[in-house]
Design an enzyme around this catalytic site. Structure first.
Site, mmCIF file in Angstrom:
data_model
loop_
_atom_site.group_PDB
_atom_site.id
_atom_site.type_symbol
_atom_site.label_atom_id
_atom_site.label_comp_id
_atom_site.label_asym_id
_atom_site.label_seq_id
_atom_site.Cartn_x
_atom_site.Cartn_y
_atom_site.Cartn_z
ATOM 1 N N ASP A 166 0.876 -1.177 0.000
ATOM 2 C CA ASP A 166 0.000 0.000 0.000
ATOM 3 C C ASP A 166 0.914 1.227 0.000
ATOM 4 O O ASP A 166 2.136 1.114 -0.187
ATOM 5 C CB ASP A 166 -0.996 -0.034 1.168
ATOM 6 C CG ASP A 166 -0.363 0.277 2.521
ATOM 7 O OD1 ASP A 166 0.881 0.384 2.599
ATOM 8 O OD2 ASP A 166 -1.117 0.420 3.498
ATOM 9 N N CYS A 222 3.367 -2.769 3.972
ATOM 10 C CA CYS A 222 2.452 -1.678 4.312
ATOM 11 C C CYS A 222 3.186 -0.796 5.324
ATOM 12 O O CYS A 222 4.414 -0.816 5.361
ATOM 13 C CB CYS A 222 1.102 -2.211 4.811
ATOM 14 S SG CYS A 222 1.143 -3.178 6.334
ATOM 15 N N THR A 226 3.237 -0.988 8.661
ATOM 16 C CA THR A 226 3.835 -1.805 9.724
ATOM 17 C C THR A 226 4.205 -3.216 9.266
ATOM 18 O O THR A 226 4.955 -3.900 9.962
ATOM 19 C CB THR A 226 2.830 -1.981 10.874
ATOM 20 O OG1 THR A 226 1.647 -2.579 10.326
ATOM 21 C CG2 THR A 226 2.496 -0.648 11.531
ATOM 22 N N HIS A 284 12.141 -22.447 10.279
ATOM 23 C CA HIS A 284 11.224 -23.181 11.154
ATOM 24 C C HIS A 284 9.774 -23.163 10.697
ATOM 25 O O HIS A 284 9.043 -24.124 10.945
ATOM 26 C CB HIS A 284 11.301 -22.612 12.590
ATOM 27 C CG HIS A 284 12.542 -23.024 13.315
ATOM 28 N ND1 HIS A 284 12.702 -22.863 14.666
ATOM 29 C CD2 HIS A 284 13.689 -23.598 12.855
ATOM 30 C CE1 HIS A 284 13.903 -23.328 15.023
ATOM 31 N NE2 HIS A 284 14.523 -23.764 13.944
ATOM 32 N N ARG A 297 11.706 -31.942 12.282
ATOM 33 C CA ARG A 297 10.603 -31.795 13.244
ATOM 34 C C ARG A 297 9.706 -30.596 12.900
ATOM 35 O O ARG A 297 8.538 -30.564 13.283
ATOM 36 C CB ARG A 297 11.148 -31.670 14.669
ATOM 37 C CG ARG A 297 11.906 -30.398 14.961
ATOM 38 C CD ARG A 297 12.501 -30.411 16.362
ATOM 39 N NE ARG A 297 13.086 -29.131 16.740
ATOM 40 C CZ ARG A 297 14.285 -28.697 16.348
ATOM 41 N NH1 ARG A 297 15.022 -29.437 15.556
ATOM 42 N NH2 ARG A 297 14.741 -27.523 16.750
ATOM 43 N N HIS A 298 10.247 -29.643 12.141
ATOM 44 C CA HIS A 298 9.447 -28.457 11.795
ATOM 45 C C HIS A 298 8.406 -28.776 10.727
ATOM 46 O O HIS A 298 7.394 -28.084 10.613
ATOM 47 C CB HIS A 298 10.368 -27.323 11.352
ATOM 48 C CG HIS A 298 11.359 -26.972 12.405
ATOM 49 N ND1 HIS A 298 10.980 -26.376 13.594
ATOM 50 C CD2 HIS A 298 12.695 -27.185 12.485
ATOM 51 C CE1 HIS A 298 12.054 -26.230 14.354
ATOM 52 N NE2 HIS A 298 13.097 -26.710 13.719
HETATM 53 C C1 RB5 Z 1 -2.060 2.814 6.373
HETATM 54 O O1 RB5 Z 1 -2.082 4.063 6.942
HETATM 55 C C2 RB5 Z 1 -1.644 1.758 7.396
HETATM 56 O O2 RB5 Z 1 -2.705 1.518 8.248
HETATM 57 C C3 RB5 Z 1 -1.193 0.501 6.700
HETATM 58 O O3 RB5 Z 1 -0.118 0.804 5.865
HETATM 59 C C4 RB5 Z 1 -0.695 -0.628 7.569
HETATM 60 O O4 RB5 Z 1 0.293 -0.175 8.462
HETATM 61 C C5 RB5 Z 1 -1.706 -1.452 8.221
HETATM 62 O O5 RB5 Z 1 -1.385 -2.445 8.917
#
Ligand code: RB5
Length: 150
Positions: A7, A64, A66, A97, A131-132
């Protein structure tokens, strides 16, 4: 073939990874987005995950802000084991793993050089098996059980 998607929050690191992979000789399929304009991450995450699930692509990389939102979406697609990665150790271990097939990273968490470095580790680390393997089968069984509830 490596599937890429992002994104607006992950667009810049996705572009850096794409340039690096092409230079390194990988074939890439870029599912977008193609600018920093705000878009909804589930659209891109689903496309990448679907291309890995149907074996059009061997591995997916989705970015994205995060890495978390795209991982949540990808893990809803059957056959996908998506991992959010922020450091070298996790990039290596989720391959060794968990046999992760989709790498998720955040453009507001890691810079472009780090994202490229983590993608290299992820793509160059094989699954340990042993084992994994049984634990991955157990994940697949849970997925099947959940499907059968519907
Ligand atoms: C977009 O602002 C943000 O929410 C998206 O990039 C992401 O971090 C969501 O998990």
């Amino acid at each position: 073939m490596i599937a890429l998607g992002a994104d607006h929050g992950g667009y810049e690191i996705k572009e850096a990874i794409k340039g690096h992979l092409i230079k390194a000789g990988f074939e890439v399929k870029d599912f977008g987005t193609d600018s920093s304009e705000s878009v909804d991450y589930p659209i891109y995450a689903e496309k990448v995950a679907e291309s890995v699930a149907n074996k059009e692509c061997s591995t997916g990389i989705i970015c994205c802000g995060t890495g978390i939102g795209v991982s949540m979406v990808a893990n809803k697609v059957n056959g996908i084991r998506a991992a959010v990665v922020t450091n070298d150790f996790c990039a290596e271990m989720t391959r060794r793993h968990n046999d992760a097939n989709v790498l998720c990273m955040g453009g507001r968490v890691v810079d472009a050089d780090t994202a490229v470095h983590l993608a290299d580790i992820f793509l160059n680390t094989p699954f340990d098996g042993g084992r994994h393997m049984n634990r991955v089968f157990m994940m697949n069984d849970i997925e099947e059980k959940q499907k059968n509830k519907k």
